[in-house]
Design a protein around this motif. Structure first.
Motif, PDB file in Angstrom:
ATOM      1  N   GLU A 289       0.829  -1.206   0.000  1.00  0.00           N
ATOM      2  CA  GLU A 289       0.000   0.000   0.000  1.00  0.00           C
ATOM      3  C   GLU A 289       0.868   1.263   0.000  1.00  0.00           C
ATOM      4  O   GLU A 289       1.821   1.373   0.762  1.00  0.00           O
ATOM      5  N   ASN A 290       0.508   2.224  -0.851  1.00  0.00           N
ATOM      6  CA  ASN A 290       1.185   3.521  -0.832  1.00  0.00           C
ATOM      7  C   ASN A 290       0.865   4.273   0.464  1.00  0.00           C
ATOM      8  O   ASN A 290      -0.275   4.302   0.921  1.00  0.00           O
ATOM      9  N   ILE A 291       1.902   4.880   1.048  1.00  0.00           N
ATOM     10  CA  ILE A 291       1.725   5.697   2.246  1.00  0.00           C
ATOM     11  C   ILE A 291       2.109   7.135   1.916  1.00  0.00           C
ATOM     12  O   ILE A 291       1.250   7.993   1.768  1.00  0.00           O
ATOM     13  N   GLU A 292       3.417   7.398   1.755  1.00  0.00           N
ATOM     14  CA  GLU A 292       3.880   8.720   1.337  1.00  0.00           C
ATOM     15  C   GLU A 292       4.259   8.739  -0.144  1.00  0.00           C
ATOM     16  O   GLU A 292       4.645   9.787  -0.669  1.00  0.00           O
ATOM     17  N   ASP A 293       4.177   7.617  -0.815  1.00  0.00           N
ATOM     18  CA  ASP A 293       4.708   7.461  -2.176  1.00  0.00           C
ATOM     19  C   ASP A 293       4.302   8.617  -3.094  1.00  0.00           C
ATOM     20  O   ASP A 293       3.115   8.857  -3.308  1.00  0.00           O
ATOM     21  N   LYS A 294       5.308   9.303  -3.630  1.00  0.00           N
ATOM     22  CA  LYS A 294       5.067  10.392  -4.584  1.00  0.00           C
ATOM     23  C   LYS A 294       5.120   9.874  -6.016  1.00  0.00           C
ATOM     24  O   LYS A 294       4.367  10.327  -6.869  1.00  0.00           O
TER      25      LYS A 294
ATOM     26  N   SER B   6       9.753  -6.838  -8.741  1.00  0.00           N
ATOM     27  CA  SER B   6      11.074  -7.417  -8.501  1.00  0.00           C
ATOM     28  C   SER B   6      11.005  -8.783  -7.834  1.00  0.00           C
ATOM     29  O   SER B   6      11.951  -9.568  -7.924  1.00  0.00           O
ATOM     30  N   PHE B   7       9.902  -9.093  -7.169  1.00  0.00           N
ATOM     31  CA  PHE B   7       9.756 -10.399  -6.523  1.00  0.00           C
ATOM     32  C   PHE B   7       9.396 -11.496  -7.522  1.00  0.00           C
ATOM     33  O   PHE B   7       9.596 -12.673  -7.237  1.00  0.00           O
ATOM     34  N   ASN B   8       8.814 -11.089  -8.643  1.00  0.00           N
ATOM     35  CA  ASN B   8       8.407 -12.072  -9.666  1.00  0.00           C
ATOM     36  C   ASN B   8       7.637 -13.214  -9.018  1.00  0.00           C
ATOM     37  O   ASN B   8       7.906 -14.394  -9.248  1.00  0.00           O
ATOM     38  N   SER B   9       6.658 -12.840  -8.197  1.00  0.00           N
ATOM     39  CA  SER B   9       5.910 -13.827  -7.416  1.00  0.00           C
ATOM     40  C   SER B   9       4.431 -13.464  -7.383  1.00  0.00           C
ATOM     41  O   SER B   9       4.080 -12.290  -7.222  1.00  0.00           O
ATOM     42  N   PRO B  10       3.543 -14.460  -7.485  1.00  0.00           N
ATOM     43  CA  PRO B  10       2.112 -14.179  -7.338  1.00  0.00           C
ATOM     44  C   PRO B  10       1.743 -13.768  -5.919  1.00  0.00           C
ATOM     45  O   PRO B  10       0.625 -13.316  -5.680  1.00  0.00           O
ATOM     46  N   ALA B  11       2.686 -13.906  -4.994  1.00  0.00           N
ATOM     47  CA  ALA B  11       2.423 -13.572  -3.598  1.00  0.00           C
ATOM     48  C   ALA B  11       2.709 -12.113  -3.271  1.00  0.00           C
ATOM     49  O   ALA B  11       2.551 -11.691  -2.121  1.00  0.00           O
ATOM     50  N   VAL B  12       3.134 -11.317  -4.262  1.00  0.00           N
ATOM     51  CA  VAL B  12       3.398  -9.895  -4.035  1.00  0.00           C
ATOM     52  C   VAL B  12       2.709  -9.086  -5.131  1.00  0.00           C
ATOM     53  O   VAL B  12       2.932  -9.316  -6.324  1.00  0.00           O
ATOM     54  N   ALA B  13       1.855  -8.156  -4.719  1.00  0.00           N
ATOM     55  CA  ALA B  13       1.127  -7.307  -5.658  1.00  0.00           C
ATOM     56  C   ALA B  13       1.033  -5.899  -5.077  1.00  0.00           C
ATOM     57  O   ALA B  13       1.727  -5.558  -4.123  1.00  0.00           O
ATOM     58  N   VAL B  14       0.157  -5.094  -5.644  1.00  0.00           N
ATOM     59  CA  VAL B  14       0.088  -3.669  -5.313  1.00  0.00           C
ATOM     60  C   VAL B  14      -1.286  -3.324  -4.738  1.00  0.00           C
ATOM     61  O   VAL B  14      -2.307  -3.858  -5.154  1.00  0.00           O
ATOM     62  N   SER B  15      -1.254  -2.413  -3.762  1.00  0.00           N
ATOM     63  CA  SER B  15      -2.457  -1.817  -3.189  1.00  0.00           C
ATOM     64  C   SER B  15      -2.379  -0.309  -3.378  1.00  0.00           C
ATOM     65  O   SER B  15      -1.288   0.269  -3.432  1.00  0.00           O
ATOM     66  N   ILE B  16      -3.525   0.328  -3.474  1.00  0.00           N
ATOM     67  CA  ILE B  16      -3.593   1.795  -3.513  1.00  0.00           C
ATOM     68  C   ILE B  16      -4.539   2.262  -2.417  1.00  0.00           C
ATOM     69  O   ILE B  16      -5.624   1.705  -2.244  1.00  0.00           O
ATOM     70  N   ASP B  17      -4.112   3.278  -1.690  1.00  0.00           N
ATOM     71  CA  ASP B  17      -5.009   3.994  -0.787  1.00  0.00           C
ATOM     72  C   ASP B  17      -5.322   5.333  -1.455  1.00  0.00           C
ATOM     73  O   ASP B  17      -4.423   6.140  -1.699  1.00  0.00           O
ATOM     74  N   THR B  18      -6.603   5.568  -1.776  1.00  0.00           N
ATOM     75  CA  THR B  18      -6.969   6.772  -2.531  1.00  0.00           C
ATOM     76  C   THR B  18      -6.689   8.041  -1.738  1.00  0.00           C
ATOM     77  O   THR B  18      -6.267   9.053  -2.316  1.00  0.00           O
ATOM     78  N   GLY B  19      -6.908   8.000  -0.425  1.00  0.00           N
ATOM     79  CA  GLY B  19      -6.650   9.184   0.385  1.00  0.00           C
ATOM     80  C   GLY B  19      -5.177   9.502   0.494  1.00  0.00           C
ATOM     81  O   GLY B  19      -4.769  10.677   0.486  1.00  0.00           O
ATOM     82  N   HIS B  20      -4.339   8.457   0.604  1.00  0.00           N
ATOM     83  CA  HIS B  20      -2.894   8.671   0.650  1.00  0.00           C
ATOM     84  C   HIS B  20      -2.409   9.263  -0.677  1.00  0.00           C
ATOM     85  O   HIS B  20      -1.575  10.182  -0.696  1.00  0.00           O
ATOM     86  N   ALA B  21      -2.907   8.719  -1.785  1.00  0.00           N
ATOM     87  CA  ALA B  21      -2.520   9.238  -3.096  1.00  0.00           C
ATOM     88  C   ALA B  21      -2.989  10.687  -3.263  1.00  0.00           C
ATOM     89  O   ALA B  21      -2.267  11.527  -3.825  1.00  0.00           O
ATOM     90  N   HIS B  22      -4.187  10.977  -2.776  1.00  0.00           N
ATOM     91  CA  HIS B  22      -4.737  12.334  -2.902  1.00  0.00           C
ATOM     92  C   HIS B  22      -3.956  13.305  -2.020  1.00  0.00           C
ATOM     93  O   HIS B  22      -3.730  14.462  -2.414  1.00  0.00           O
ATOM     94  N   TYR B  23      -3.533  12.857  -0.843  1.00  0.00           N
ATOM     95  CA  TYR B  23      -2.651  13.679  -0.002  1.00  0.00           C
ATOM     96  C   TYR B  23      -1.355  13.984  -0.753  1.00  0.00           C
ATOM     97  O   TYR B  23      -0.894  15.129  -0.807  1.00  0.00           O
ATOM     98  N   ALA B  24      -0.727  12.941  -1.335  1.00  0.00           N
ATOM     99  CA  ALA B  24       0.533  13.131  -2.046  1.00  0.00           C
ATOM    100  C   ALA B  24       0.348  14.078  -3.230  1.00  0.00           C
ATOM    101  O   ALA B  24       1.223  14.898  -3.531  1.00  0.00           O
ATOM    102  N   HIS B  25      -0.793  13.983  -3.896  1.00  0.00           N
ATOM    103  CA  HIS B  25      -1.092  14.856  -5.023  1.00  0.00           C
ATOM    104  C   HIS B  25      -1.242  16.302  -4.561  1.00  0.00           C
ATOM    105  O   HIS B  25      -0.631  17.223  -5.127  1.00  0.00           O
ATOM    106  N   GLY B  26      -1.999  16.505  -3.504  1.00  0.00           N
ATOM    107  CA  GLY B  26      -2.297  17.862  -3.053  1.00  0.00           C
ATOM    108  C   GLY B  26      -1.163  18.525  -2.292  1.00  0.00           C
ATOM    109  O   GLY B  26      -0.998  19.745  -2.357  1.00  0.00           O
ATOM    110  N   SER B  27      -0.373  17.723  -1.575  1.00  0.00           N
ATOM    111  CA  SER B  27       0.624  18.298  -0.668  1.00  0.00           C
ATOM    112  C   SER B  27       2.064  18.140  -1.127  1.00  0.00           C
ATOM    113  O   SER B  27       2.942  18.867  -0.656  1.00  0.00           O
ATOM    114  N   THR B  28       2.356  17.174  -2.005  1.00  0.00           N
ATOM    115  CA  THR B  28       3.747  16.962  -2.406  1.00  0.00           C
ATOM    116  C   THR B  28       3.952  16.990  -3.920  1.00  0.00           C
ATOM    117  O   THR B  28       5.062  16.735  -4.385  1.00  0.00           O
ATOM    118  N   GLY B  29       2.907  17.272  -4.670  1.00  0.00           N
ATOM    119  CA  GLY B  29       3.058  17.384  -6.117  1.00  0.00           C
ATOM    120  C   GLY B  29       3.005  16.080  -6.867  1.00  0.00           C
ATOM    121  O   GLY B  29       3.417  16.002  -8.031  1.00  0.00           O
TER     122      GLY B  29
END
Length: 272
Positions: A153-158, A169-192
């Motif tokens: 999950e993205n936290i501060e990710d810009k 990089s893990f090349n594994s079905p056991a590792v994937a991606v999550s998105i938190d919309t509020g965290h992304a919106h914070y990063a958009h509004g506050s860090t560009g």
């Protein structure tokens, strides 16, 4: 996704007792958040697992948990810290086995500082990935054997691609991606950072989980959907292009507003 998606929610067991009827009326996905604290994982959590299974009688959605995250990062350079993190993730996998969950949310190692400094020191990008592999190696192997997936999950990710490259990089079905919309919106509004729908597009079919929360671009609000300024039409338009069928999890502070958040999406013709 080719049809109107069904939205689930993140809840503690106490919340689940209140919203159980809503949860089981459709095949809604659930993210349990009662197994985050170290005190819980180090203690006797089996009664909580038993209670979970009873409450989920009749549940037809997909079950996941939020993994532990307090007090550590998954890319620590300190081998003693990595050992603690590995222990916590192993405990979380034990919980998954006990309750029948097959997804764990973990937190990204990338910070706002990372964006400006990963290319400042030679090899820094590679070191983040290497240290993360050292931390997660055993958990990823066990998750593969269990058919469980850890979603980052993205936290501060810009830069929304940093986390995607890490998962790849893990090349594994056991590792994937999550998105938190509020965290992304914070990063958009506050860090560009780019807007939320860009995070969805960057993740592509590696996206298997999304926290739906509204915010104002300033802080991690976890407001009910419709109370902030996230462009939900853009987010769901990007989601509609995916084939990975990510779990759509409402994660808001006021759990009494979960049904209202779903009604808001339904009124926009986005989800049910």
């Amino acid at each position: 996704m080719t049809s109107l998606p069904v939205v689930g929610a993140a809840m503690t067991l106490q919340d689940l007792e209140v919203h159980r009827d809503w949860l089981i009326q459709k095949p809604r996905d659930l993210e349990l958040q009662s197994f985050i604290e170290a005190e819980t994982l180090n203690g006797d959590w089996r009664p909580l697992a038993d209670r979970t299974r009873k409450l989920l009688d009749g549940f037809s959605g997909r079950l996941g948990i939020h993994g532990p995250f307090w007090g550590f990062v998954i890319n620590s350079q300190d081998p003693d810290i990595r050992a603690v993190v590995a222990k916590r993730l192993d405990q979380a996998l034990e919980v998954c086995a006990a309750v029948g969950a097959n997804q764990i949310v973990i937190h990204s190692p990338y910070t706002t500082w990372s964006f400006n400094n990963l290319d400042n020191n030679a090899g820094e990008r590679e070191r983040v990935i290497e240290n993360t592999h050292l931390t997660l190696k055993a958990a990823v192997k066990r998750a593969e054997d269990m058919g469980c997936t850890m979603v980052i999950e993205n936290i501060e990710d810009k830069d929304p691609l940093d986390r995607v490259r890490l998962a790849e990089s893990f090349n594994s079905p056991a590792v994937a991606v999550s998105i938190d919309t509020g965290h992304a919106h914070y990063a958009h509004g506050s860090t560009g950072a780019p807007p939320v729908d860009y995070y969805v597009k960057a993740a592509g079919n590696l996206l298997q989980h999304i926290h739906l929360q509204d915010a104002d671009g300033y802080a991690d609000r976890h407001w009910a959907l419709g109370e902030g300024t996230v462009n939900w039409r853009a987010v769901f338009s990007a989601l509609s292009q995916l084939e990975s069928n990510p779990r759509l999890i409402i994660e808001i502070k006021d759990k009494s507003k979960i049904p209202a958040s779903v009604a808001y999406l339904a009124a926009l013709g986005l989800a049910e």
